[in-house]
Design a protein around this motif. Sequence first.
Motif, PDB file in Angstrom:
ATOM      1  N   ARG A 160     -72.722  19.862   3.172  1.00  0.00           N
ATOM      2  CA  ARG A 160     -72.615  18.541   2.554  1.00  0.00           C
ATOM      3  C   ARG A 160     -72.069  18.576   1.137  1.00  0.00           C
ATOM      4  N   GLU A 161     -72.598  19.445   0.284  1.00  0.00           N
ATOM      5  CA  GLU A 161     -72.187  19.432  -1.119  1.00  0.00           C
ATOM      6  C   GLU A 161     -70.704  19.741  -1.277  1.00  0.00           C
ATOM      7  N   GLN A 162     -70.212  20.726  -0.531  1.00  0.00           N
ATOM      8  CA  GLN A 162     -68.788  21.047  -0.618  1.00  0.00           C
ATOM      9  C   GLN A 162     -67.929  19.898  -0.103  1.00  0.00           C
ATOM     10  N   LEU A 163     -68.338  19.291   1.005  1.00  0.00           N
ATOM     11  CA  LEU A 163     -67.580  18.180   1.566  1.00  0.00           C
ATOM     12  C   LEU A 163     -67.563  16.987   0.613  1.00  0.00           C
ATOM     13  N   GLN A 164     -68.697  16.701  -0.013  1.00  0.00           N
ATOM     14  CA  GLN A 164     -68.749  15.588  -0.952  1.00  0.00           C
ATOM     15  C   GLN A 164     -67.877  15.852  -2.175  1.00  0.00           C
ATOM     16  N   GLU A 165     -67.818  17.090  -2.619  1.00  0.00           N
ATOM     17  CA  GLU A 165     -66.955  17.421  -3.745  1.00  0.00           C
ATOM     18  C   GLU A 165     -65.492  17.201  -3.388  1.00  0.00           C
ATOM     19  N   TRP A 166     -65.079  17.648  -2.212  1.00  0.00           N
ATOM     20  CA  TRP A 166     -63.704  17.425  -1.777  1.00  0.00           C
ATOM     21  C   TRP A 166     -63.418  15.937  -1.646  1.00  0.00           C
ATOM     22  N   ALA A 167     -64.348  15.198  -1.026  1.00  0.00           N
ATOM     23  CA  ALA A 167     -64.131  13.771  -0.800  1.00  0.00           C
ATOM     24  C   ALA A 167     -64.013  13.022  -2.124  1.00  0.00           C
ATOM     25  N   GLU A 168     -64.892  13.322  -3.075  1.00  0.00           N
ATOM     26  CA  GLU A 168     -64.849  12.636  -4.368  1.00  0.00           C
ATOM     27  C   GLU A 168     -63.545  12.916  -5.096  1.00  0.00           C
ATOM     28  N   THR A 169     -63.048  14.146  -4.995  1.00  0.00           N
ATOM     29  CA  THR A 169     -61.785  14.491  -5.646  1.00  0.00           C
ATOM     30  C   THR A 169     -60.626  13.712  -5.045  1.00  0.00           C
ATOM     31  N   THR A 170     -60.608  13.571  -3.716  1.00  0.00           N
ATOM     32  CA  THR A 170     -59.501  12.846  -3.078  1.00  0.00           C
ATOM     33  C   THR A 170     -59.546  11.361  -3.401  1.00  0.00           C
ATOM     34  N   LEU A 171     -60.709  10.831  -3.805  1.00  0.00           N
ATOM     35  CA  LEU A 171     -60.847   9.409  -4.129  1.00  0.00           C
ATOM     36  C   LEU A 171     -60.752   9.141  -5.625  1.00  0.00           C
ATOM     37  N   THR A 172     -60.220  10.097  -6.385  1.00  0.00           N
ATOM     38  CA  THR A 172     -60.093   9.931  -7.823  1.00  0.00           C
ATOM     39  C   THR A 172     -59.150   8.787  -8.149  1.00  0.00           C
ATOM     40  N   ALA A 173     -59.555   7.944  -9.095  1.00  0.00           N
ATOM     41  CA  ALA A 173     -58.765   6.763  -9.435  1.00  0.00           C
ATOM     42  C   ALA A 173     -57.748   7.021 -10.533  1.00  0.00           C
ATOM     43  N   THR A 174     -57.940   8.020 -11.368  1.00  0.00           N
ATOM     44  CA  THR A 174     -57.009   8.306 -12.453  1.00  0.00           C
ATOM     45  C   THR A 174     -56.793   9.801 -12.535  1.00  0.00           C
ATOM     46  N   GLY A 175     -55.900  10.209 -13.398  1.00  0.00           N
ATOM     47  CA  GLY A 175     -55.651  11.623 -13.600  1.00  0.00           C
ATOM     48  C   GLY A 175     -56.434  12.217 -14.743  1.00  0.00           C
ATOM     49  N   ASP A 176     -57.458  11.497 -15.233  1.00  0.00           N
ATOM     50  CA  ASP A 176     -58.210  11.963 -16.401  1.00  0.00           C
ATOM     51  C   ASP A 176     -59.041  13.197 -16.102  1.00  0.00           C
ATOM     52  N   GLY A 185     -55.139  19.705  -3.265  1.00  0.00           N
ATOM     53  CA  GLY A 185     -55.898  20.860  -2.810  1.00  0.00           C
ATOM     54  C   GLY A 185     -57.182  20.462  -2.112  1.00  0.00           C
ATOM     55  N   ALA A 186     -57.888  19.477  -2.679  1.00  0.00           N
ATOM     56  CA  ALA A 186     -59.134  19.017  -2.066  1.00  0.00           C
ATOM     57  C   ALA A 186     -58.874  18.374  -0.712  1.00  0.00           C
ATOM     58  N   LEU A 187     -57.814  17.564  -0.638  1.00  0.00           N
ATOM     59  CA  LEU A 187     -57.486  16.922   0.633  1.00  0.00           C
ATOM     60  C   LEU A 187     -57.120  17.964   1.683  1.00  0.00           C
ATOM     61  N   GLY A 188     -56.348  18.971   1.268  1.00  0.00           N
ATOM     62  CA  GLY A 188     -55.978  20.030   2.203  1.00  0.00           C
ATOM     63  C   GLY A 188     -57.182  20.804   2.698  1.00  0.00           C
ATOM     64  N   SER A 189     -58.109  21.097   1.787  1.00  0.00           N
ATOM     65  CA  SER A 189     -59.322  21.831   2.174  1.00  0.00           C
ATOM     66  C   SER A 189     -60.181  21.009   3.126  1.00  0.00           C
ATOM     67  N   LEU A 190     -60.307  19.721   2.843  1.00  0.00           N
ATOM     68  CA  LEU A 190     -61.107  18.839   3.692  1.00  0.00           C
ATOM     69  C   LEU A 190     -60.504  18.755   5.097  1.00  0.00           C
ATOM     70  N   ARG A 191     -59.197  18.592   5.163  1.00  0.00           N
ATOM     71  CA  ARG A 191     -58.535  18.485   6.471  1.00  0.00           C
ATOM     72  C   ARG A 191     -58.627  19.804   7.242  1.00  0.00           C
TER      73      ARG A 191
END
Length: 401
Positions: A160-176, A185-191
């Motif tokens: 769960r923790e790794q999947l949530q980290e990947w998911a949150e990264t792919t849903l980032t709203a800005t580049g900050d 990278g996160a999207l690729g790892s999740l897929r």
Amino acid sequence: MTVEQDPRPYPFSEPDRLELDPAYARLRSDGELARVQCPYGSPALLATRYEDVKLVLGDRRFSRARAVAGDQPAHTPIGPGPEAIVAMDPPEHTRLRRVVAKAFTMRRIEQLRPRVERIIEDLLDDMEKQGSPADLVTRFARPQPALVIFEMLGVPFEDREQLQEWAETTLTATGDRYTLDDVLGALGSLRAYVAGLLEQRRREPADDLLSVLVTARDEEDRLTEKEMLDLAVGVLVTGYETTSDQISNFVYLLLTRPDKLRELREDPGLLPRAVDEMLRYVPLLRATSFPRVATEDVRLSAGLVRAGEAVLPAMMSANRDEAVFDSPDELDFHREDNPHLGFGHGPHRCLGAQLATMELQIALGALLRRFPRLRLAVPAEEVPWRVVTLQRAPRELMIEW
């Protein structure tokens, strides 16, 4: 009724907890169809009135597929591809939705109720044993919906923790916080992770949604390989992120509104109506996403949308429309007529709406019952909020009882 010519930056301002930017009310009142510029993509028109938003969401003259095919306005550097269910129009969208719809029927959701109740009670047991104060986000709001959707899909909960980290990264709203390479990278790892699970189901079928998708692909030829993977990833991410965030948002809202908390304690029977009202009242998204493109000229109450123009339907604004809701800026747990758009409308209305509603009702009811003295452990103004993801939610919500 006017249409602005010069696009204004959108979102209009940085989100302030659960406050809705007053610009939406001004646009509804003035009858403006604002032209806005998101961080990525071309300008779009912003629909803010209830009748306009509902029409854009439900009318086939507004196309999601056309939006994805072009330079669509977006809040993230990468968006859904044309084979994602959220990017399709009927009949292709209908074909994919039918594959997973059987897992979210009212009958199936009610069969899940005892298991959801057990998951919630076990998490509250663990939180109580750990002692007060506790972070509601990590101890309860995030694991609870994840446990439910992971079981439905057949995903190991220990990941769960790794999947949530990947998911949150792919849903980032800005580049900050993340670079484009981080997001990709996160999207690729999740897929890749989900693709591995699907291959496992090919070898070892089980009684879960991943196996249903594999069967639809391999035996029934109802999905392409990419559609199967996109569906699995989409259900995994959306199946718990929204519900998790709303649990945190709703608890924060109740603990900062003592009168509303007292109403629910005195009359627990109000809970279903209260959840519905909070779904209307809370502006979950930082800004409207998922644009539609007009396939022909369409007149909205706030102005004319010409063929080829993109429109962003602002559901959070529609849910505060004075033309539909009495005293819309008030949180009213006795509201009887509440046709909110918290789960969307039309072909893309949230498939998991019934499951999310059930989870929210059970989770809030159990929290209030188990902890009659539930309160914030820090002043409300010190609660930290996530600032770069598409959805609003506390990053941490320290509670005590």
